[in-house]
Scaffold this motif. Structure first.
Motif, PDB file in Angstrom:
ATOM      1  N   GLY A  30      40.772  31.027  42.029  1.00 59.37           N
ATOM      2  CA  GLY A  30      40.069  31.042  40.828  1.00 59.37           C
ATOM      3  C   GLY A  30      39.398  32.427  40.617  1.00 59.37           C
ATOM      4  N   ALA A  31      39.150  33.038  41.679  1.00 59.35           N
ATOM      5  CA  ALA A  31      38.853  34.518  41.315  1.00 59.35           C
ATOM      6  C   ALA A  31      39.768  35.331  40.996  1.00 59.35           C
ATOM      7  CB  ALA A  31      37.984  35.107  42.529  1.00 59.35           C
ATOM      8  N   VAL A  32      40.994  35.166  41.696  1.00 61.97           N
ATOM      9  CA  VAL A  32      42.212  35.978  41.358  1.00 61.97           C
ATOM     10  C   VAL A  32      42.563  35.961  39.939  1.00 61.97           C
ATOM     11  CG1 VAL A  32      44.596  36.439  42.019  1.00 61.97           C
ATOM     12  CG2 VAL A  32      42.732  35.823  43.773  1.00 61.97           C
ATOM     13  N   LEU A  33      42.796  34.683  39.329  1.00 61.59           N
ATOM     14  CA  LEU A  33      43.353  34.568  38.230  1.00 61.59           C
ATOM     15  C   LEU A  33      42.170  34.519  37.049  1.00 61.59           C
ATOM     16  CD1 LEU A  33      46.325  31.969  38.533  1.00 61.59           C
ATOM     17  CD2 LEU A  33      46.276  34.637  38.659  1.00 61.59           C
ATOM     18  N   GLY A  34      41.086  34.368  37.723  1.00 58.81           N
ATOM     19  CA  GLY A  34      39.953  34.386  36.748  1.00 58.81           C
ATOM     20  C   GLY A  34      39.711  35.923  36.217  1.00 58.81           C
ATOM     21  N   GLN A  35      40.028  36.757  37.120  1.00 63.94           N
ATOM     22  CA  GLN A  35      39.711  38.248  36.888  1.00 63.94           C
ATOM     23  C   GLN A  35      40.824  38.755  35.768  1.00 63.94           C
ATOM     24  OE1 GLN A  35      38.596  40.783  40.506  1.00 63.94           O
ATOM     25  NE2 GLN A  35      39.728  39.073  41.367  1.00 63.94           N
ATOM     26  N   VAL A  36      41.926  37.840  36.036  1.00 64.45           N
ATOM     27  CA  VAL A  36      43.015  38.304  34.852  1.00 64.45           C
ATOM     28  C   VAL A  36      42.547  37.629  33.553  1.00 64.45           C
ATOM     29  CG1 VAL A  36      45.297  37.852  34.221  1.00 64.45           C
ATOM     30  CG2 VAL A  36      44.953  38.124  36.718  1.00 64.45           C
ATOM     31  N   TRP A  37      41.949  36.671  33.421  1.00 68.25           N
ATOM     32  CA  TRP A  37      41.659  36.097  32.265  1.00 68.25           C
ATOM     33  C   TRP A  37      40.601  36.820  31.723  1.00 68.25           C
ATOM     34  CZ3 TRP A  37      36.690  33.873  31.265  1.00 68.25           C
ATOM     35  CH2 TRP A  37      36.210  33.580  30.384  1.00 68.25           C
ATOM     36  N   VAL A  38      39.392  37.328  32.611  1.00 62.78           N
ATOM     37  CA  VAL A  38      38.611  38.119  32.077  1.00 62.78           C
ATOM     38  C   VAL A  38      38.920  39.190  31.367  1.00 62.78           C
ATOM     39  CG1 VAL A  38      36.421  39.574  32.743  1.00 62.78           C
ATOM     40  CG2 VAL A  38      36.671  37.159  33.662  1.00 62.78           C
ATOM     41  N   ASN A  39      39.680  40.139  32.133  1.00 59.21           N
ATOM     42  CA  ASN A  39      40.094  41.460  31.435  1.00 59.21           C
ATOM     43  C   ASN A  39      40.983  41.057  30.242  1.00 59.21           C
ATOM     44  OD1 ASN A  39      39.311  43.443  33.361  1.00 59.21           O
ATOM     45  ND2 ASN A  39      40.669  42.507  34.896  1.00 59.21           N
ATOM     46  N   PHE A  50      49.453  39.310  38.366  1.00 59.95           N
ATOM     47  CA  PHE A  50      48.692  39.591  39.558  1.00 59.95           C
ATOM     48  C   PHE A  50      47.941  40.949  39.670  1.00 59.95           C
ATOM     49  CE2 PHE A  50      47.980  40.562  44.288  1.00 59.95           C
ATOM     50  CZ  PHE A  50      47.115  39.418  44.434  1.00 59.95           C
ATOM     51  N   ALA A  51      48.725  42.014  38.924  1.00 61.13           N
ATOM     52  CA  ALA A  51      48.197  43.396  38.806  1.00 61.13           C
ATOM     53  C   ALA A  51      47.102  43.478  37.954  1.00 61.13           C
ATOM     54  CB  ALA A  51      49.313  44.236  38.130  1.00 61.13           C
ATOM     55  N   SER A  52      46.819  42.343  37.105  1.00 60.65           N
ATOM     56  CA  SER A  52      45.848  42.512  36.319  1.00 60.65           C
ATOM     57  C   SER A  52      44.353  41.852  37.012  1.00 60.65           C
ATOM     58  CB  SER A  52      46.005  41.701  34.951  1.00 60.65           C
ATOM     59  OG  SER A  52      47.108  42.286  34.440  1.00 60.65           O
ATOM     60  N   ALA A  53      44.623  41.292  38.161  1.00 58.75           N
ATOM     61  CA  ALA A  53      43.417  40.929  38.850  1.00 58.75           C
ATOM     62  C   ALA A  53      42.524  41.986  39.422  1.00 58.75           C
ATOM     63  CB  ALA A  53      43.818  39.789  39.726  1.00 58.75           C
ATOM     64  N   THR A  54      41.809  42.432  38.627  1.00 52.48           N
ATOM     65  CA  THR A  54      40.980  43.785  38.774  1.00 52.48           C
ATOM     66  C   THR A  54      39.451  43.385  38.383  1.00 52.48           C
ATOM     67  OG1 THR A  54      41.238  44.800  36.855  1.00 52.48           O
ATOM     68  CG2 THR A  54      43.053  45.271  38.580  1.00 52.48           C
ATOM     69  N   LEU A  55      38.528  44.427  38.892  1.00 57.29           N
ATOM     70  CA  LEU A  55      37.208  44.272  38.243  1.00 57.29           C
ATOM     71  C   LEU A  55      37.198  44.657  36.567  1.00 57.29           C
ATOM     72  CD1 LEU A  55      35.101  46.395  40.795  1.00 57.29           C
ATOM     73  CD2 LEU A  55      34.763  43.884  40.156  1.00 57.29           C
ATOM     74  N   PRO A  56      36.378  44.239  36.023  1.00 59.87           N
ATOM     75  CA  PRO A  56      36.378  44.636  34.568  1.00 59.87           C
ATOM     76  C   PRO A  56      36.277  46.017  34.274  1.00 59.87           C
ATOM     77  CG  PRO A  56      34.885  42.951  34.797  1.00 59.87           C
ATOM     78  CD  PRO A  56      35.250  43.165  36.122  1.00 59.87           C
ATOM     79  N   ALA A  57      37.037  46.675  33.146  1.00 53.72           N
ATOM     80  CA  ALA A  57      36.998  48.210  33.022  1.00 53.72           C
ATOM     81  C   ALA A  57      35.574  48.573  32.764  1.00 53.72           C
ATOM     82  CB  ALA A  57      37.752  48.548  31.808  1.00 53.72           C
ATOM     83  N   ASN A  59      38.503  36.690  59.856  1.00 50.75           N
ATOM     84  CA  ASN A  59      39.301  37.384  60.435  1.00 50.75           C
ATOM     85  C   ASN A  59      39.881  38.373  59.483  1.00 50.75           C
ATOM     86  OD1 ASN A  59      39.329  36.339  63.006  1.00 50.75           O
ATOM     87  ND2 ASN A  59      41.025  34.833  62.685  1.00 50.75           N
ATOM     88  N   ALA A  60      39.862  38.310  58.239  1.00 47.97           N
ATOM     89  CA  ALA A  60      40.201  39.289  57.145  1.00 47.97           C
ATOM     90  C   ALA A  60      39.141  39.157  55.920  1.00 47.97           C
ATOM     91  CB  ALA A  60      41.598  39.141  56.808  1.00 47.97           C
ATOM     92  N   LYS A  61      39.033  39.947  55.230  1.00 52.60           N
ATOM     93  CA  LYS A  61      38.050  39.917  54.038  1.00 52.60           C
ATOM     94  C   LYS A  61      39.067  39.876  52.846  1.00 52.60           C
ATOM     95  CE  LYS A  61      34.330  40.480  56.472  1.00 52.60           C
ATOM     96  NZ  LYS A  61      35.010  40.737  57.903  1.00 52.60           N
ATOM     97  N   PHE A  62      38.752  39.061  51.677  1.00 51.48           N
ATOM     98  CA  PHE A  62      39.644  38.982  50.872  1.00 51.48           C
ATOM     99  C   PHE A  62      39.189  39.745  49.795  1.00 51.48           C
ATOM    100  CE2 PHE A  62      39.706  34.442  52.805  1.00 51.48           C
ATOM    101  CZ  PHE A  62      40.723  34.788  53.450  1.00 51.48           C
ATOM    102  N   HIS A  63      38.802  41.088  49.841  1.00 49.22           N
ATOM    103  CA  HIS A  63      38.517  41.803  49.000  1.00 49.22           C
ATOM    104  C   HIS A  63      38.873  43.333  48.911  1.00 49.22           C
ATOM    105  CE1 HIS A  63      34.842  42.054  51.880  1.00 49.22           C
ATOM    106  NE2 HIS A  63      35.321  43.321  51.761  1.00 49.22           N
ATOM    107  N   SER A  64      38.882  43.986  47.544  1.00 49.29           N
ATOM    108  CA  SER A  64      39.188  45.349  47.771  1.00 49.29           C
ATOM    109  C   SER A  64      37.844  46.128  48.298  1.00 49.29           C
ATOM    110  CB  SER A  64      39.764  45.782  46.438  1.00 49.29           C
ATOM    111  OG  SER A  64      39.453  47.104  46.214  1.00 49.29           O
ATOM    112  N   ASN A  65      38.004  46.845  49.385  1.00 50.83           N
ATOM    113  CA  ASN A  65      37.039  47.719  50.120  1.00 50.83           C
ATOM    114  C   ASN A  65      36.621  48.914  49.053  1.00 50.83           C
ATOM    115  OD1 ASN A  65      37.133  46.266  52.381  1.00 50.83           O
ATOM    116  ND2 ASN A  65      38.125  47.804  53.548  1.00 50.83           N
ATOM    117  N   THR A  66      37.475  49.258  48.119  1.00 49.11           N
ATOM    118  CA  THR A  66      37.047  50.180  47.112  1.00 49.11           C
ATOM    119  C   THR A  66      36.077  49.470  46.025  1.00 49.11           C
ATOM    120  OG1 THR A  66      39.177  51.238  47.331  1.00 49.11           O
ATOM    121  CG2 THR A  66      37.864  51.856  45.329  1.00 49.11           C
ATOM    122  N   SER A  67      36.623  48.268  45.769  1.00 46.03           N
ATOM    123  CA  SER A  67      35.674  47.642  44.626  1.00 46.03           C
ATOM    124  C   SER A  67      34.266  47.426  45.197  1.00 46.03           C
ATOM    125  CB  SER A  67      36.458  46.335  44.109  1.00 46.03           C
ATOM    126  OG  SER A  67      37.539  46.664  43.384  1.00 46.03           O
TER     127      SER A  67
END
Length: 339
Positions: free
Chosen positions: A119-128, A259-266, A282-290
Motif C-alpha cells: 500500500g505504501a509502494v503504490l500509495g506513493q505513486v498515487w500521491v505523486n 514503480f519508479a514513481s514510488a518516491t517521497l513527495p517532491a 533481516n532487511a529494511k524495506f526503505h531507502s536509506n537516503t529517504s
C-alpha cells in the motif's frame, strides 16, 4: 463500521471501503495495507483514530488491493487470474479516495493518508500523481508510510544527506523473497496452481532455514496467530502476490514506469511524511537516503516530517503483540498536528 463500494477494473462495485467514525469530522483518512492483508489488519488503527476527539475528530476509510479481501460473499477466484497491473491498483486507490470524500459530510475536511507495505509502494505513486491534479480536495495534506519507504523524489537534488549503504546480505534478502513470490504467482496464473503451491512451500522453507527470508520470529508468530484466527487459502496467498510479478515484469521489459514513481513527495513542506518502521527484520524495506532525509527534515524543523524506528518490533510493528500503542500515538499526533 459501515461498508460502501467503489469501482475497480471489471467491477463497478468490486472495491470495499470500511468506514469508521463521524462523517462530519474535520479530518478524513484513507488507509490501505499491502501483501497479503485485507482491511482487518488496519481495523484496530482505524477504530483508534476514529475514537479520538482531537482536532475535530477523524473519519477513516480502510480498503485493500483487489483480490485481497477474505469474506464469505466475495471470492478471490472471481477476480482475473492475471491479477491486476500496478497501474490498475493505483487507479483503485484513487477511486477509494473519491468514495471516502463523497461519504464525508464535511467538504472542507483535511485529507491524510496511511499506507502499509505494498500500500505504501503504490500509495506513493498515487500521491505523486494526485498532487499535480486540479482537484485539491483529493490531495493529501500529509502521508504516513508504514515499514516501506521509496527513494527521494527525482526533483530533490539539493542538500540530500549521505546515507548508509545496504549490505550485500540485505540486497540478497530483498530480491530473493520477491522473486519467489513473483514466480509462484506466474505459475498460478498459468493454471499450474499445485506446482505454484509446492514451489512456494519449498522455497520459503529454504529461505527460512538459511535465514534469507525478510522477517524474523516476531513476525512469523504474528502470521501463525493470524492464521489460527482467520485461516487463509494458500492459493489466495499466492494469487495476492501479483504485485511482485508485475514489479519484475515492469523492471525486465520496461513496460511501465509505475514503480519508479514510488518516491517521497517532491515538496515535503507541502506534503510532509511520517515514516515508521520496525527494526527487527533481516532487511529494511526503505531507502536509506529517504530515511536520512526525513531525519534531516525533523532535525532542521523544516516541516513536521520525521522517521521513527521502533526497537523490538518487526514488519507488523503496529499489531497487538508488538508496539501497537506507541505506533497509534505517533500516527494520531502527526495527523492532528498542522505544522
Amino acid at each position: 463500521m459501515k461498508i460502501v463500494n467503489y469501482p475497480i477494473p471489471g467491477d463497478d462495485q468490486g472495491g470495499e471501503l470500511h468506514l469508521y467514525g463521524d462523517a462530519s469530522a474535520k479530518t478524513i483518512v484513507i488507509a490501505i495495507p499491502g501483501y497479503p492483508d485485507d482491511q482487518s489488519v488496519l481495523a484496530p488503527m482505524a477504530e483508534h483514530l476514529a475514537s479520538t476527539s482531537s482536532a475535530g475528530g477523524i473519519f477513516v476509510g480502510v480498503t485493500c488491493f483487489p483480490g485481497f479481501q477474505v469474506t464469505k460473499t466475495k471470492n478471490w477466484k472471481n477476480h482475473p487470474t492475471s491479477g491486476y497491473m500496478l497501474e490498475q491498483v493505483v487507479s483503485c486507490i484513487g477511486e477509494a479516495v473519491k468514495k471516502l470524500r463523497q461519504e464525508s459530510t464535511n467538504k472542507s475536511s483535511k485529507l491524510s493518508a496511511i499506507f502499509f507495505d505494498w500500500g505504501a509502494v503504490l500509495g506513493q505513486v498515487w500521491v505523486n500523481r494526485v498532487l499535480h491534479e486540479s482537484d485539491s480536495s483529493l490531495q493529501p495534506n500529509d502521508v504516513v508510510l508504514l515499514d516501506v519507504l521509496g527513494p527521494p523524489h527525482p526533483s530533490t537534488k539539493d542538500n540530500i544527506p549521505k546515507a548508509e549503504k545496504k549490505t550485500l546480505y540485505e540486497k540478497v534478502v530483498e530480491v530473493l523473497y520477491r522473486l519467489v513470490l513473483a514466480a509462484a504467482f506466474f505459475l498460478h496464473s498459468r493454471g499450474l496452481a499445485t506446482l505454484a503451491k509446492c514451489f512456494w512451500i519449498v522455497c520459503f522453507m529454504i529461505l527460512g532455514i538459511s535465514q534469507l527470508g525478510p522477517l524474523r520470529d516476531i513476525d512469523t508468530k504474528y502470521f501463525k496467530k493470524k492464521g489460527q484466527n482467520k485461516p487463509i487459502d494458500l492459493y489466495q496467498f499466492i494469487y495476492m502476490a501479483y504485485p511482485y510479478y508485475y514489479l519484475f515484469k515492469d523492471a525486465v521489459f520496461n513496460q511501465s514506469k509505475t514503480f519508479a514513481s514510488a518516491t517521497l513527495p517532491a515538496d515535503l513542506n507541502k506534503t510532509p511524511v511520517l515514516y515508521i518502521y520496525g527494526k527487527e527484520k533481516n532487511a529494511k524495506f526503505h531507502s536509506n537516503t529517504s530515511l536520512a532525509l526525513l531525519h534531516q527534515q525533523e532535525k532542521e524543523k523544516k516541516n513536521k516530517s520525521k522517521a521513527i524506528g521502533i526497537d523490538g518490533a518487526g514488519h507488523f510493528f503496529f499489531t497487538e503483540n508488538q508496539q501497537k500503542a506507541a505506533c497509534f500515538e505517533a500516527i494520531e499526533k502527526f495527523i492532528v498536528t498542522t505544522k
